[in-house]
Design an enzyme around this catalytic site. Structure first.
Site, PDB file in Angstrom:
ATOM      1  N   GLY A 190       6.847   3.817   4.236  1.00  0.00           N
ATOM      2  CA  GLY A 190       7.053   4.934   5.144  1.00  0.00           C
ATOM      3  C   GLY A 190       8.431   4.895   5.740  1.00  0.00           C
ATOM      4  O   GLY A 190       9.328   4.205   5.258  1.00  0.00           O
TER       5      GLY A 190
ATOM      6  N   LEU B  66       0.829  -1.213   0.000  1.00  0.00           N
ATOM      7  CA  LEU B  66       0.000   0.000   0.000  1.00  0.00           C
ATOM      8  C   LEU B  66       0.857   1.254   0.000  1.00  0.00           C
ATOM      9  O   LEU B  66       0.509   2.264  -0.586  1.00  0.00           O
ATOM     10  CB  LEU B  66      -0.892   0.025   1.254  1.00  0.00           C
TER      11      LEU B  66
ATOM     12  N   ASP C  93       2.923  16.157  13.155  1.00  0.00           N
ATOM     13  CA  ASP C  93       3.248  15.963  11.744  1.00  0.00           C
ATOM     14  C   ASP C  93       1.970  15.992  10.904  1.00  0.00           C
ATOM     15  O   ASP C  93       1.769  15.162  10.021  1.00  0.00           O
ATOM     16  CB  ASP C  93       3.995  14.646  11.560  1.00  0.00           C
TER      17      ASP C  93
ATOM     18  N   LYS D  64       1.597  -2.848   8.740  1.00  0.00           N
ATOM     19  CA  LYS D  64       2.876  -2.126   8.650  1.00  0.00           C
ATOM     20  C   LYS D  64       3.977  -3.114   9.021  1.00  0.00           C
ATOM     21  O   LYS D  64       3.983  -3.649  10.126  1.00  0.00           O
ATOM     22  CB  LYS D  64       2.858  -0.944   9.621  1.00  0.00           C
TER      23      LYS D  64
HETATM   24  N1  LIG Z   1      -4.063   2.391   7.592  1.00  0.00           N
HETATM   25  C1  LIG Z   1      -3.658   2.522   6.337  1.00  0.00           C
HETATM   26  N2  LIG Z   1      -4.479   2.235   5.316  1.00  0.00           N
HETATM   27  C2  LIG Z   1      -4.067   2.364   4.046  1.00  0.00           C
HETATM   28  N3  LIG Z   1      -2.832   2.758   3.684  1.00  0.00           N
HETATM   29  C3  LIG Z   1      -1.975   3.061   4.656  1.00  0.00           C
HETATM   30  C4  LIG Z   1      -2.330   2.954   6.025  1.00  0.00           C
HETATM   31  N4  LIG Z   1      -1.291   3.317   6.775  1.00  0.00           N
HETATM   32  C5  LIG Z   1      -0.323   3.634   5.917  1.00  0.00           C
HETATM   33  N5  LIG Z   1      -0.719   3.480   4.649  1.00  0.00           N
HETATM   34  C6  LIG Z   1       0.072   3.738   3.463  1.00  0.00           C
HETATM   35  O1  LIG Z   1       1.418   3.508   3.759  1.00  0.00           O
HETATM   36  C7  LIG Z   1       2.153   4.718   3.624  1.00  0.00           C
HETATM   37  C8  LIG Z   1       3.184   4.806   4.718  1.00  0.00           C
HETATM   38  O2  LIG Z   1       2.538   4.723   5.955  1.00  0.00           O
HETATM   39  P1  LIG Z   1       2.982   5.574   7.210  1.00  0.00           P
HETATM   40  O3  LIG Z   1       3.028   6.988   6.784  1.00  0.00           O
HETATM   41  O4  LIG Z   1       2.122   5.277   8.365  1.00  0.00           O
HETATM   42  O5  LIG Z   1       4.418   5.011   7.449  1.00  0.00           O
HETATM   43  P2  LIG Z   1       5.496   5.714   8.261  1.00  0.00           P
HETATM   44  O6  LIG Z   1       6.671   4.825   8.267  1.00  0.00           O
HETATM   45  O7  LIG Z   1       4.971   6.098   9.583  1.00  0.00           O
HETATM   46  O8  LIG Z   1       5.683   7.016   7.352  1.00  0.00           O
HETATM   47  P3  LIG Z   1       6.598   8.238   7.599  1.00  0.00           P
HETATM   48  O9  LIG Z   1       7.616   8.142   6.533  1.00  0.00           O
HETATM   49  O10 LIG Z   1       5.745   9.449   7.428  1.00  0.00           O
HETATM   50  O11 LIG Z   1       7.149   8.089   8.951  1.00  0.00           O
HETATM   51  C9  LIG Z   1       1.129   5.824   3.653  1.00  0.00           C
HETATM   52  O12 LIG Z   1       1.528   6.928   2.902  1.00  0.00           O
HETATM   53  C10 LIG Z   1      -0.075   5.165   3.037  1.00  0.00           C
HETATM   54  O13 LIG Z   1       0.018   5.221   1.634  1.00  0.00           O
END
Ligand SMILES: Nc1ncnc2c1ncn2[C@@H]1O[C@H](COP(=O)(O)OP(=O)(O)OP(=O)(O)O)[C@@H](O)[C@H]1O
Length: 699
Positions: free
Chosen positions: A422, A419, A538, A442
């Site tokens: 991050g 999906l 953020d 995740k």
């Molecule tokens: N609950 C969700 N449902 C659908 N897609 C999601 C969800 N959570 C995350 N994603 C997808 O995954 C991507 C990365 O998720 P997220 O931003 O939570 O990761 P992160 O590692 O915390 O990111 P960051 O780089 O901002 O720290 C998001 O941009 C989104 O496209």
């Protein structure tokens, strides 16, 4: 007699003094080591190899990526947490190297600060017995929740205090949370998370022995039960080396805009022309679309400011975009500022990366904690329906008491397509073949031989800790987590529409009606969050997800912080374009108000597709935000109510900004009309006008 040159020089001196003053401010905050940097760079290339392998193994379509010459990755960094700051170079000194495009200049060839920034802070890995005598569940929890080694604010890790602060809205959800339990069936507490093995730096993290400085953590809101839940997870004591978001050790995160270090500022595009970097943390994807909802994570350009402080010039589609990765061209709006080292690819990375995304083998599980069952969808999920109630959550984790399917969690949730990517890893669609329900998984790979991995683990722990306490229709719901081999899986409510950022890139600016509606929902989530004394830190389009019904969900709580005081030292965290001036200037302020500023930026983002001051790059943007008295341009197309709303949010004095609860009364959101969605009657004898019209056209 003054000459033209003398006048010019005086003018330049004045300008320079002004810049220097601003830079000094940043300099005090940002202190990074060149070791981190070199590590990150070397890790970057390895990371790319890893990603290639990983992406091959994935069924998901993966965007092609061009090699990025920059590999540095950094994570949010508090200025004050870097005791051994290196002096900032003056902007003018490096302006000659400013370039927006990928110049191909890499870390090793870049002149200037690399040499000057010798490692001044080498934080030791935790030793097994280091803090064994300091076990204090409260502090431990606090560490996770605060994740700031410099914050004065104490962590109120238990929710009883939160409940006192809850608004009526909060209470509804808080009650829901408590009755349903923070730990739906199978939800793994922090005590069940993988543990960083500190004994052998080469050893892969084992779920059974993760320890963060021998302190324990539980996500349980009840302190009294901590001891019952803390068999495994150990967290660092305050000031320990891996205090995630505020740590002086940067995270391997790829998202560029959240945190940054001085070095990154000055080695960034405006100064050196350094292109955007990749992040080398295994599991952190190489997203191609900044902030796009799918397969892009958000943008996450690696940690250098060049990747963090450029507004993207080109946009990428969320998946398999033919457009070159924004990492190479721009940091994307959701990038966070990072500082510090990049985790090099672990020797086992390739093996880990080539696993099938389809399913996880059960035989590799280190732990088999019961997973939360998929959410139960309840009726009335459309926030725009007249009957919609804010107190109605669209999906709730199943009751912990449900005993069905007590088999291994891996047999329930199967990993599906990618999906997004991050900072910490990849996010996959999870599917429960038994129930047919979905979640967002995740996936984070944890290795013990890397400080950044440990920091990431801690930061994820913080995110889990915070998210597990939250229950609100406008906040992505946490279902649980588990460890499988060296991976940690966090299960979240699946929000299929992608992020606001992604929608803006794909469909352009929103109409005012949508902006009002989305803003109202974001504010609802923020009001709930702030009532729990938690600041998101953020808020931006890339961190706000939208479901197909137009329901908005705040996501990505990796930067969030729970505070108990009225204010605490501000950490230099966030994404620069959305970052409040007091954060940039590191002045005292009301912490919660930083989210209000970011909300104002997000409203502007929705109205224009770009955050304010996106026409400026790098330090110039920060200078503008931090020092300028100007308001960013507000589009004429917005109503007066909209303009006023933005002005209220973008007040430079945080004390003047209204609270989220107060802003909910602002006519801009109070008068928000629900988005119309035709509901077709089951009575086919009375087709809707839309159907009638379509039939007429066909005939
Ligand atoms: N609950 C969700 N449902 C659908 N897609 C999601 C969800 N959570 C995350 N994603 C997808 O995954 C991507 C990365 O998720 P997220 O931003 O939570 O990761 P992160 O590692 O915390 O990111 P960051 O780089 O901002 O720290 C998001 O941009 C989104 O496209």
């Amino acid at each position: 007699m003054p000459t033209w040159w003398g006048k010019f020089s005086a003018k330049e001196d004045k300008k320079k003094a002004s810049k220097e003053s601003f830079i000094d401010t940043i300099n005090r905050k940002l202190k990074i080591t060149s070791d981190d940097k070199s590590t990150s760079r070397s890790g970057g290339s390895r990371r790319r190899r890893c990603d290639i392998v990983s992406e091959r193994g994935s069924l998901s379509r993966v965007p092609s990526r061009s090699p990025s010459p920059s590999t540095q990755v950094s994570r949010c960094q508090s200025f004050v947490e870097r005791p051994n700051a290196q002096p900032l170079p003056l902007p003018g000194v490096h302006n000659a190297g400013v370039a927006r495009t990928n110049s191909g200049i890499n870390a090793s060839t870049r002149p200037g600060f690399d040499r000057g920034l010798r490692p001044s802070l080498i934080l030791p890995l935790p030793k097994p017995g280091q803090v064994s005598n300091k076990l204090d569940p409260v502090d431990a929890e606090g560490d996770f929740a605060i994740a700031s080694i410099t914050s004065d604010s104490s962590i109120d890790s238990d929710d009883p205090s939160d409940s006192r602060l809850l608004s009526p809205l909060t209470s509804d959800y808080e009650n829901g949370q408590r009755t349903a339990g923070n730990s739906p069936s199978g939800i793994k507490h922090m005590d069940q998370l993988p543990v960083v093995n500190q004994k052998n730096s080469k050893e892969i993290l084992k779920p059974s022995n993760i320890s963060f400085n021998n302190q324990y953590l539980s996500t349980s809101p009840k302190r009294g039960t901590l001891s019952n839940h803390m068999q495994n997870l150990q967290i660092p004591q305050r000031s320990a080396f891996f205090s995630a978001p505020d740590s002086s050790m940067s995270s391997p995160s790829r998202s560029p805009m959240r945190a940054f270090g001085l070095e990154q500022v000055w080695n960034s595009g405006p100064c050196t022309g350094k292109p955007f970097s990749d992040i080398a943390f295994l599991g952190s994807g190489q997203c191609s679309s900044p902030g796009s909802g799918h397969n892009s994570g958000h943008n996450s350009v690696g940690g250098d400011m060049s990747g963090q402080l450029f507004w993207p010039q080109s946009r990428c589609s969320p998946e398999c975009s033919p457009i070159p990765s924004p990492r190479l061209t721009s940091p994307g709006p959701s990038s966070r500022i990072h500082s510090g080292a990049v985790t090099p690819l672990h020797p086992r990375a390739a093996g880990a990366a080539i696993e099938s995304p389809k399913s996880r083998p059960d035989d590799g599980k280190q732990q088999s904690h019961r997973l939360p069952l998929p959410p139960i969808t309840i009726s009335n999920t459309c926030p725009f329906s007249p009957a919609y109630s804010a107190a109605t959550s669209p999906s709730l984790p199943r009751s912990p008491g449900r005993a069905e399917n007590p088999t291994s969690p891996g047999t329930r949730w199967k990993k599906g397509r990618l999906l997004g990517r991050g900072t910490f890893g990849h996010v996959y669609l999870g599917f429960n073949s038994e129930s047919g329900e979905m979640c967002a998984m995740k996936e984070v790979t944890l290795f013990s031989d890397d400080a950044k991995s440990k920091e990431s683990a801690q930061q994820l722990g913080q995110e889990i800790m915070l998210l597990s306490r939250l229950r609100h229709p406008n906040i992505v719901q946490y279902y649980g987590s588990e460890s499988v081999d060296d991976k940690l899986y966090i299960y979240l409510e699946y929000v299929s529409g992608g992020s606001i950022y992604k929608l803006l890139q794909e469909y352009g600016q929103f109409g005012e009606s949508a902006i009002r509606n989305y803003t109202q929902q974001i504010l609802s989530g923020l009001a709930y969050l702030h009532a729990k004394n938690t600041v998101h830190r953020d808020i931006k389009g890339a961190n706000i997800l939208v479901d197909p019904n137009g329901r908005v969900k705040l996501a990505d709580f990796g930067m969030a912080k729970h505070i108990t005081g009225s204010s605490c030292p501000l950490s230099f965290k966030g994404s620069p374009y959305w970052m409040a001036p007091e954060v940039i200037k590191n002045s005292n302020g009301c912490n919660l108000a930083v989210d209000i500023w970011s909300l104002g930026c997000t409203v502007l983002e929705m109205a224009t597709t770009k955050p304010p001051w996106s026409q400026y790059e790098g330090v110039a943007a920060m200078f503008k935000i931090g020092n300028s008295k100007e308001l960013p341009a507000i589009p004429d197309s917005l109503s007066d109510e909209g303009k006023d709303f933005i002005r209220q949010c973008l007040q430079r004095n945080p004390l003047h900004r209204p609270t989220a609860a107060r802003l909910l009364e602002h006519p801009f959101v109070k008068n928000a009309a629900p988005l119309e969605r035709p509901i077709f009657s089951a009575d086919t004898s009375d087709p809707s006008p839309a159907v009638t019209n379509a039939m007429r056209i066909l005939v």
